[in-house]
Design an enzyme around this catalytic site. Structure first.
Site, PDB file in Angstrom:
ATOM      1  N   GLY A 371      40.753  44.134  34.301  1.00  0.00           N
ATOM      2  CA  GLY A 371      41.663  43.015  34.170  1.00  0.00           C
ATOM      3  C   GLY A 371      40.926  41.759  33.780  1.00  0.00           C
ATOM      4  O   GLY A 371      39.693  41.704  33.823  1.00  0.00           O
ATOM      5  N   PRO A 372      41.667  40.729  33.388  1.00  0.00           N
ATOM      6  CA  PRO A 372      41.032  39.469  32.977  1.00  0.00           C
ATOM      7  C   PRO A 372      40.362  38.780  34.152  1.00  0.00           C
ATOM      8  O   PRO A 372      40.592  39.131  35.318  1.00  0.00           O
ATOM      9  CB  PRO A 372      42.215  38.642  32.444  1.00  0.00           C
ATOM     10  CG  PRO A 372      43.424  39.252  33.075  1.00  0.00           C
ATOM     11  CD  PRO A 372      43.129  40.690  33.265  1.00  0.00           C
ATOM     12  N   PRO A 373      39.505  37.796  33.878  1.00  0.00           N
ATOM     13  CA  PRO A 373      38.812  37.094  34.968  1.00  0.00           C
ATOM     14  C   PRO A 373      39.793  36.370  35.883  1.00  0.00           C
ATOM     15  O   PRO A 373      40.813  35.841  35.439  1.00  0.00           O
ATOM     16  CB  PRO A 373      37.911  36.097  34.232  1.00  0.00           C
ATOM     17  CG  PRO A 373      37.775  36.633  32.846  1.00  0.00           C
ATOM     18  CD  PRO A 373      39.064  37.339  32.551  1.00  0.00           C
ATOM     19  N   GLY A 374      39.462  36.356  37.162  1.00  0.00           N
ATOM     20  CA  GLY A 374      40.224  35.560  38.109  1.00  0.00           C
ATOM     21  C   GLY A 374      41.457  36.202  38.685  1.00  0.00           C
ATOM     22  O   GLY A 374      42.225  35.527  39.376  1.00  0.00           O
ATOM     23  N   VAL A 375      41.678  37.502  38.433  1.00  0.00           N
ATOM     24  CA  VAL A 375      42.885  38.128  38.972  1.00  0.00           C
ATOM     25  C   VAL A 375      42.637  38.763  40.340  1.00  0.00           C
ATOM     26  O   VAL A 375      43.552  39.346  40.922  1.00  0.00           O
ATOM     27  CB  VAL A 375      43.450  39.182  37.989  1.00  0.00           C
ATOM     28  CG1 VAL A 375      43.898  38.529  36.707  1.00  0.00           C
ATOM     29  CG2 VAL A 375      42.419  40.265  37.707  1.00  0.00           C
ATOM     30  N   GLY A 376      41.393  38.711  40.842  1.00  0.00           N
ATOM     31  CA  GLY A 376      41.129  39.173  42.203  1.00  0.00           C
ATOM     32  C   GLY A 376      40.502  40.538  42.305  1.00  0.00           C
ATOM     33  O   GLY A 376      40.668  41.217  43.322  1.00  0.00           O
ATOM     34  N   LYS A 377      39.743  40.944  41.290  1.00  0.00           N
ATOM     35  CA  LYS A 377      39.137  42.289  41.332  1.00  0.00           C
ATOM     36  C   LYS A 377      38.069  42.377  42.427  1.00  0.00           C
ATOM     37  O   LYS A 377      38.074  43.302  43.232  1.00  0.00           O
ATOM     38  CB  LYS A 377      38.526  42.625  39.965  1.00  0.00           C
ATOM     39  CG  LYS A 377      39.521  42.636  38.820  1.00  0.00           C
ATOM     40  CD  LYS A 377      38.898  43.089  37.526  1.00  0.00           C
ATOM     41  CE  LYS A 377      37.857  42.111  36.998  1.00  0.00           C
ATOM     42  NZ  LYS A 377      38.428  40.815  36.647  1.00  0.00           N
ATOM     43  N   THR A 378      37.158  41.400  42.449  1.00  0.00           N
ATOM     44  CA  THR A 378      36.084  41.440  43.442  1.00  0.00           C
ATOM     45  C   THR A 378      36.602  41.216  44.855  1.00  0.00           C
ATOM     46  O   THR A 378      36.220  41.915  45.795  1.00  0.00           O
ATOM     47  CB  THR A 378      35.016  40.381  43.098  1.00  0.00           C
ATOM     48  OG1 THR A 378      34.540  40.599  41.771  1.00  0.00           O
ATOM     49  CG2 THR A 378      33.847  40.455  44.067  1.00  0.00           C
ATOM     50  N   SER A 694      47.818  45.227  16.711  1.00  0.00           N
ATOM     51  CA  SER A 694      49.131  44.971  17.308  1.00  0.00           C
ATOM     52  C   SER A 694      49.937  43.914  16.571  1.00  0.00           C
ATOM     53  O   SER A 694      51.092  43.687  16.904  1.00  0.00           O
ATOM     54  CB  SER A 694      48.962  44.559  18.776  1.00  0.00           C
ATOM     55  OG  SER A 694      48.219  43.361  18.871  1.00  0.00           O
ATOM     56  N   LYS A 737      51.179  39.995  27.294  1.00  0.00           N
ATOM     57  CA  LYS A 737      51.851  39.452  26.105  1.00  0.00           C
ATOM     58  C   LYS A 737      53.255  38.956  26.436  1.00  0.00           C
ATOM     59  O   LYS A 737      53.664  37.869  26.012  1.00  0.00           O
ATOM     60  CB  LYS A 737      51.910  40.524  25.022  1.00  0.00           C
ATOM     61  CG  LYS A 737      50.550  40.916  24.449  1.00  0.00           C
ATOM     62  CD  LYS A 737      50.684  42.062  23.457  1.00  0.00           C
ATOM     63  CE  LYS A 737      49.328  42.440  22.874  1.00  0.00           C
ATOM     64  NZ  LYS A 737      49.420  43.575  21.934  1.00  0.00           N
TER      65      LYS A 737
END
Length: 819
Positions: A371-378, A694, A737
Site C-alpha cells: 500500500g501507499p506510504p502512511g496507511v499503517g502497514k508498520t 490504464s 482512483k
C-alpha cells in the site's frame, strides 16, 4: 685453604660473653646483621624515645630485634612479639625530618635477650653477646664458600646495573660469614630466612642457608633473563604492546601455575552449555568448539572467535517461545483500538489466530502488506504482535544489497557476524516473534549477491524450518516466526518471492476514513505528545476536512498527523505563555495557524470541450484525477504526444487512434478527417512522468470526442486498458482512483467489466454517491462517456443532418456536417 679460612674466622671474632642492659628498637620486615651498614626510618614515639636514649649514651648502641609478625594493628610491639636474637648496632648518623628519625646504623654483635627490663617509655632488655661462629667441617665450608663466590660472579654478570663500588666490595670480600651477612642484607630473602641466618650457630649452617638463598635468587634471575630473551625474540612491530602479557605468560609457564583466567572462562562456558536447552545437533557442535577453545592459549586469535561463536549459540532462543494470547475477542479489541477500518486485514489476522488455537503446531503465516506510504502497514504489524502477545522485531530492508546482511558472514572472515535475521531473534529472546521486513520492495542487488534470493528460503514455510546462517552453520527453525513484509509497490518484488507470501492490499483512505482516524487516533496522540490536555484544544470536523483536502496530498495519514502536530505545538506555545483559554480551531482558523493552502486538487470541470476527457491515475501517494486533451492539427499528420508519457502510455494512445480509424464508420467518424489532420494529445502536469496502460479508455474517449464533436460528460471519469480489437481490460488501483475522482466531485465512474469485483473495496458511503458503469468493449465506454448530441465549435455553424441507427441496433450515431 680450608684451614686458613678457619684460622681467620677464629682470629677475627673475639669472645664477648658479658651481659648488659640496652635499649631495644623493634624492626618490621627487616633483619640487621653484624658488620653491615643499613639506613633506618624511625617514626613511633616509643622507638624515637629508645633512639634518643641510645644517643645520650657514650657508645650510642641500641639493640635491633625483628618482630615475628608484621604489625597490622598500628600498636607498639610487646616483648612476646619479638625474636630472642637480634643485633646490637652503633648509630653512625641521625637526622630529623617531619617527625621521623633517619638513621644510619652499623651492626656490631649478635645478642640474645635474657631478660626484659621495661616496656615504657621504651623497650629495654638485658642481653648477652653470642659467641663467634665456629667451623664444624672445614672442607664443607670451603666448598660452600667457593659455590657462593661462583654464584655471586654469575649474579653480577646478569645484573649490569649494579654500581661498581658494590661490585668491588662483594668481589673483594674474603670472609664467608661477612659475605653471607652482606648478601642477606641486600637480597629480599624474607624475615624467616634472614632470622635463621642470624641465629645460625656455626659457619657451616650459615653458609648452607646463604648458599640455598643465593641459588634460588640466581635461578630466578636466569628465568627472568630467559623470559626476556624469549619475549624479545617473538616480538615484532605488531606485538610490542603485548610485552608484559607475554612475560607474565612465560612466568606462569615456568612456575607451573594454571592460567586461571582461561580455565575460569572455559569452565563458565561449559557450565552454561550443560544447563542450556539446545537441540542435540547444536549441542554436539558447541561441545566440539568448546573443546577446541580449551586447547588454545588465550592470546590465540581463534580463541576469541570461538568464544564469541559459543556465546551467540548459547544466547539464541533455540527452544524458547513466548506464550501466545489466544483470546480472539481480546485480539479483535486490540486491533480495533489501534486501527480504524481495515476489516479484511483484521479478519485475516483473526483467522490465523483461530488456526493457531485449534492447532498449536501449525506454521505461522507469511503476509505481505502492499500500500501507499502512511496507511499503517508498520503500525499494523506492531498491533498484530500485541494482539498475539509476541515480541516485535522490525528490520528495514531498504537499500540492503549484500546477501550476507541476511545470511551472515562465514567465520573465516575478520569481523564476521550473524545475519540480521539471527541477530533479531537474539534480541527478541524467543523463537516465535512477529518479525516485520519493512520496505521489501526496495531491496538492491550487486556483485555481493541478491538479498531477495536469500529471502526465498527465509520466507518459505517448507524450507525455513532448517535455515542455516553462514556464521552459525547450524539449522535454526524459523517456521514459528510470524513474518510480515511491507511494500509500496508489487512490481519491484521478484515473482518467486511474491509467490511465497500472502498479499494483502492496503488502499488509501477516503476523506471520511481520514476524518475518523484523525479524531480517534491522530489528534489524541498529538495532544499527549505535545503536553496538552483534552480540555485545552479542540478541532472541528470541517477543519480536519480542510487539512485533508488543501494542506495534505496523500493516500495515508502521515502528513495529516504531522499537520495536526503543528497545530498542537502552536496551541502548546500559547498555553506555555499563560493563555488558559481553550483553543477551538475551526475551518476559518486554519489559514491563520498554517498559512495559505499548499495544494489545489483537481476539480471536476463544469463543462468539457470536445476532445477533453477525465481519467483516473494511480500513484504511490494514492489516486489522482487526470485530464487528457486532444486537438486537431489541420494539414498535419500523425500523432503528437506530450506530457512526459512513458512508452506504455504512448502505445495506448496509438492503439486508441488506430481503433477509432479502423472503426470510423461504425462510430460515426469521418475517416477522411482522421487521414487529413494530425492530432496532438496532451496530458497536463508535464513535469511529472506518467506511464501505464490504464489511460487507454480515457484517450479513446478524448479522441472520439474530438473526431465526432460530442463532448465527454463533465461528471464522468474513466479508466481501463484497451486493445485493437476493442476490448477493455482490467487495471489496478481501483479504490484509490475512485476515491480521487470522488474527492474531485466526479459522480459517474466508468470501469472495466472485469473490475466490478473491486467495487466492493470502495467505502460504502462513497459508493452510495457514485454511479458506476462497467464496460466490456470500447463502444460501451464511449456510449457512457459521450453526450448524445454533437456540439458546434465556436465560430462555425453545425447542423444535425442525419441520425442513422447502426445495423447491430446497439445505439444511434450522430453525424455533424458543416453547412
Amino acid at each position: 685453604m680450608a684451614v686458613e679460612i678457619t684460622q681467620n674466622l677464629n682470629e677475627q671474632q673475639t669472645n664477648r660473653s658479658q651481659q648488659f642492659e640496652i635499649a631495644v628498637l623493634p624492626l618490621q620486615n627487616t633483619t640487621l646483621f653484624p658488620e653491615t651498614v643499613v639506613p633506618l626510618a624511625v617514626g613511633r614515639e616509643r622507638s624515637i624515645s629508645a633512639v634518643e636514649y641510645a644517643l645520650s649514651t657514650e657508645e650510642k648502641l641500641i639493640a635491633c630485634i625483628t618482630t615475628k609478625t608484621p604489625d597490622t594493628t598500628g600498636q607498639d610491639a610487646k616483648p612476646a612479639d619479638l625474636y630472642e636474637i637480634g643485633t646490637v648496632v652503633n648509630i653512625k648518623r641521625m637526622t630529623r625530618n617531619d617527625g621521623m628519625l633517619q638513621l644510619i646504623v652499623q651492626g656490631v654483635d649478635r645478642v640474645r635477650v635474657t631478660n626484659w627490663v621495661q616496656e615504657q617509655p621504651f623497650l629495654q632488655a638485658k642481653v648477652e653477646i653470642l659467641p663467634p661462629l665456629k667451623v664444624k667441617d672445614a672442607e664443607e665450608v670451603e666448598a660452600l664458600n667457593r659455590n657462593i663466590q661462583a654464584m655471586v660472579q654469575q649474579a653480577l654478570a646478569m645484573l649490569p646495573q649494579v654500581p661498581p663500588e658494590i661490585r668491588m666490595a662483594v668481589i673483594s670480600q674474603t670472609n664467608p660469614v661477612q659475605l653471607s651477612y652482606f648478601l642477606a642484607s641486600v637480597l629480599d630473602l624474607g624475615v624467616e630466612t634472614e632470622q635463621k641466618m642470624l641465629e645460625a650457630a656455626t659457619v657451616d649452617e650459615l653458609l648452607m642457608l646463604s648458599h640455598a638463598a643465593l641459588a634460588k635468587e640466581v635461578e630466578i634471575m636466569q628465568i627472568r633473563s630467559k623470559i626476556a630473551t624469549e619475549a624479545q625474540g617473538e616480538m615484532d612491530k605488531a606485538q610490542r604492546d603485548y610485552v608484559l602479557r607475554q612475560q607474565l605468560k612465560a612466568i606462569q609457564k615456568e612456575l607451573g601455575e594454571d592460567e586461571t583466567g582461561e580455565k575460569a572462562e572455559a569452565a563458565q562456558l561449559r557450565e552454561r552449555l550443560e544447563t542450556a536447552n539446545l537441540p542435540e545437533e547444536v549441542r554436539k557442535e558447541a561441545d566440539r568448539e568448546l573443546k577446541r577453545m580449551e586447547q588454545l592459549p588465550q592470546a590465540a586469535p581463534d580463541y576469541h572467535v570461538i568464544r564469541t561463536y559459543l556465546e551467540y549459540v548459547l544466547e539464541l532462543p533455540w527452544k524458547k517461545s513466548s506464550e501466545e494470547k489466544l483470546d480472539l475477542n481480546e485480539a479483535e479489541k486490540i486491533l480495533d483500538e489501534d486501527h480504524y477500518g481495515l476489516e479484511d486485514i483484521k479478519e485475516r489476522i483473526l483467522e490465523s489466530l483461530a488456526v493457531v488455537k485449534l492447532r498449536p503446531d501449525s506454521k505461522s503465516p507469511i503476509l505481505l502488506f502492499v500500500g501507499p506510504p502512511g496507511v499503517g502497514k508498520t503500525s499494523l504489524g506492531r498491533s498484530i504482535a500485541r494482539a498475539l502477545n509476541r515480541e516485535f522485531e522490525r528490520m528495514s530492508l531498504g537499500g540492503v544489497r549484500d546477501e550476507a546482511e541476511l545470511r551472515g558472514h562465514r567465520r573465516t572472515y575478520i569481523g564476521a557476524m550473524p545475519g540480521r535475521i539471527i541477530q533479531s531473534l537474539r534480541r527478541a529472546g524467543v523463537n516465535n516473534p512477529v518479525m516485520m521486513l519493512d520496505e521489501i520492495d526496495k531491496l538492491g542487488n550487486d556483485y555481493r549477491g541478491d538479498p531477495a534470493a536469500a529471502l526465498l528460503e527465509i520466507l518459505d514455510p517448507q524450507q525455513n524450518n532448517s535455515f542455516r546462517d553462514h556464521y552459525l552453520d547450524l539449522p535454526f527453525d524459523l517456521s514459528k516466526v510470524f513474518f510480515i513484509a511491507t511494500a509500496n509497490q508489487l512490481a519491484p518484488i521478484p515473482a518467486p518471492l511474491r509467490d511465497r507470501m500472502e498479499i494483502i492490499q492496503l488502499a488509501g483512505y477516503s476523506d471520511t476514513e481520514k476524518l475518523n482516524i484523525a479524531k480517534q487516533y491522530l489528534m489524541p496522540r498529538q495532544i499527549k505528545e505535545n503536553g496538552l490536555q483534552d480540555d485545552q484544544i479542540e478541532i472541528t470536523d470541517d477543519a480536519i476536512n480542510l487539512l485533508t483536502a488543501r494542506y495534505t496530498r496523500e493516500a495515508g495519514v502521515r502528513q495529516l498527523e504531522r499537520t495536526l502536530g503543528n497545530l498542537a505545538r502552536k496551541v502548546a506555545l500559547r498555553v506555555a505563555q499563560g493563555d488558559t483559554e481553550k483553543a477551538t480551531i475551526t475551518e476559518n482558523d486554519i489559514k491563520s495557524y498554517l498559512g495559505a493552502p499548499r495544494f489545489y486538487p483537481e476539480k471536476a470541470r463544469e463543462e468539457l470541450p470536445a476532445g477533453v476527457a477525465t481519467g483516473m491515475a494511480w500513484t504511490e501517494m494514492g489516486g489522482e484525477v487526470l485530464f487528457i486533451e486532444a486537438t486537431l492539427l489541420p494539414g498535419g499528420s500523425g500523432l503528437t504526444l506530450t506530457g512526459q508519457l512513458g512508452d506504455v502510455m504512448k502505445e495506448s494512445a496509438q492503439a486508441a487512434r488506430s481503433y477509432l480509424w479502423s472503426h470510423a464508420a461504425e462510430l460515426g467518424i469521418d475517416a477522411q478527417k482522421i487521414k487529413e489532420n494530425g492530432v496532438h494529445l496532451h496530458v497536463p502536469a508535464g513535469a511529472i512522468p506518467k506511464d501505464g496502460p490504464s489511460a487507454g479508455v480515457t484517450m479513446a474517449s478524448a479522441l472520439a470526442s474530438l473526431y465526432t464533436g460530442r463532448k465527454v460528460r463533465s461528471d464522468t471519469s474513466m479508466t481501463g486498458e484497451i486493445t485493437l480489437s476493442g476490448l477493455v481490460f482490467p487495471v489496478g488501483g481501483i479504490k484509490e482512483k475512485v476515491l480521487a475522482a470522488h474527492r474531485a466531485g466526479i459522480r459517474r465512474i466508468i470501469l472495466p467489466d472485469r473490475n466490478e469485483a473491486d467495487v466492493e473495496e470502495i467505502p460504502e458511503d462513497v459508493r452510495n454517491e457514485l454511479e458506476i458503469i462497467t464496460a466490456k468493449r470500447i463502444d460501451d465506454a464511449l456510449d457512457a462517456a459521450l453526450d448524445s448530441e454533437a456540439s458546434a465549435p465556436e465560430g462555425k455553424n453545425y447542423a444535425i443532418q442525419d441520425i442513422e441507427p447502426h445495423t447491430d441496433g446497439r445505439r444511434e450515431t450522430l453525424i455533424a456536417r458543416e453547412k
